[in-house]
Design a protein around this motif. Sequence first.
Motif, PDB file in Angstrom:
ATOM      1  N   TYR A   1      33.844  40.022  41.594  1.00  0.00           N
ATOM      2  CA  TYR A   1      33.145  39.041  40.768  1.00  0.00           C
ATOM      3  C   TYR A   1      33.190  37.685  41.467  1.00  0.00           C
ATOM      4  N   LYS A   2      32.420  36.760  40.922  1.00  0.00           N
ATOM      5  CA  LYS A   2      32.482  35.367  41.338  1.00  0.00           C
ATOM      6  C   LYS A   2      32.744  34.515  40.103  1.00  0.00           C
TER       7      LYS A   2
ATOM      8  N   LEU B   1      24.664  39.550  41.559  1.00  0.00           N
ATOM      9  CA  LEU B   1      25.585  39.176  40.494  1.00  0.00           C
ATOM     10  C   LEU B   1      24.878  39.181  39.146  1.00  0.00           C
TER      11      LEU B   1
ATOM     12  N   SER C   1      43.340  42.575  39.229  1.00  0.00           N
ATOM     13  CA  SER C   1      42.094  43.336  39.181  1.00  0.00           C
ATOM     14  C   SER C   1      42.348  44.722  39.763  1.00  0.00           C
TER      15      SER C   1
ATOM     16  N   THR D   1      32.816  46.601  37.275  1.00  0.00           N
ATOM     17  CA  THR D   1      33.024  45.228  37.752  1.00  0.00           C
ATOM     18  C   THR D   1      33.030  44.232  36.589  1.00  0.00           C
ATOM     19  N   ALA D   2      32.224  44.497  35.553  1.00  0.00           N
ATOM     20  CA  ALA D   2      32.223  43.616  34.385  1.00  0.00           C
ATOM     21  C   ALA D   2      33.585  43.646  33.692  1.00  0.00           C
TER      22      ALA D   2
ATOM     23  N   ALA E   1      35.926  41.359  35.425  1.00  0.00           N
ATOM     24  CA  ALA E   1      35.672  39.945  35.131  1.00  0.00           C
ATOM     25  C   ALA E   1      36.311  39.527  33.822  1.00  0.00           C
TER      26      ALA E   1
ATOM     27  N   LEU F   1      31.623  33.752  34.392  1.00  0.00           N
ATOM     28  CA  LEU F   1      32.124  34.899  35.144  1.00  0.00           C
ATOM     29  C   LEU F   1      30.951  35.811  35.447  1.00  0.00           C
TER      30      LEU F   1
ATOM     31  N   HIS G   1      29.752  39.198  37.525  1.00  0.00           N
ATOM     32  CA  HIS G   1      30.270  40.386  38.202  1.00  0.00           C
ATOM     33  C   HIS G   1      29.232  40.976  39.150  1.00  0.00           C
TER      34      HIS G   1
END
Length: 210
Positions: free
Chosen positions: A47-48, A176, A40, A132-133, A136, A80, A82
């Motif tokens: 992300y989670k 998120l 990343s 952030t997306a 992911a 996923l 983000h």
Amino acid sequence: MNNPIENLKWRYATKKFDSSKKISNEDFETLKKAMQLTASSYGLQPYKILNIEDKDTRTKLRAASWNQPQIEDASHMIVLAHMTDFGEELVDDYFENVIATRNLKKEDVSDYANTIKSTIGQFSQEQKAVWTAKQAYIVVGNLLSAAAQLRIDACPMEGFQNEEYNKILDLNSKNLNAAVVVTLGYRSEEDATQHHKKVRKSEQQLFINF
């Protein structure tokens, strides 16, 4: 030797899973490790990774996924999600991990940490969410490749109602947003898609040499 190209030729976006077949704990741990080790930007992992096991939750998510059967029939379902916003704490948390893992001092990493903060700190909230997306989605690519190596079928899915997912999984309160879904398991013999020839652009069409 496990051939990565043959693995990628073998995989396809599975439309119908055999609900009676489950991924072993050992293989799923391997897939989790592959996701954890995904590259990343700056190593920040903004992300989670949600492993949706609860049957009632998956039933609700299926309704929010245009009733696609993969959601319930697949052995495992990954969402996923983000981060939609962040501050300097994202960088601080990362470098606390760096310091502990590599046995460093704070001053050893402060210059680099400040460089990252100054770079991504200039992003607008919208730019942060887009960035952030993108991170992911890198996880998705790694997961699909790892699954193919294990001969585990997968289907990456964007066909779902994003806001409904966020409500069902209470993601908004966690800063998120559901970006993409990957269902995992084993193809059903009834899935006609597995017999379709893979269609891709030729190398001549796709690659540009400078």
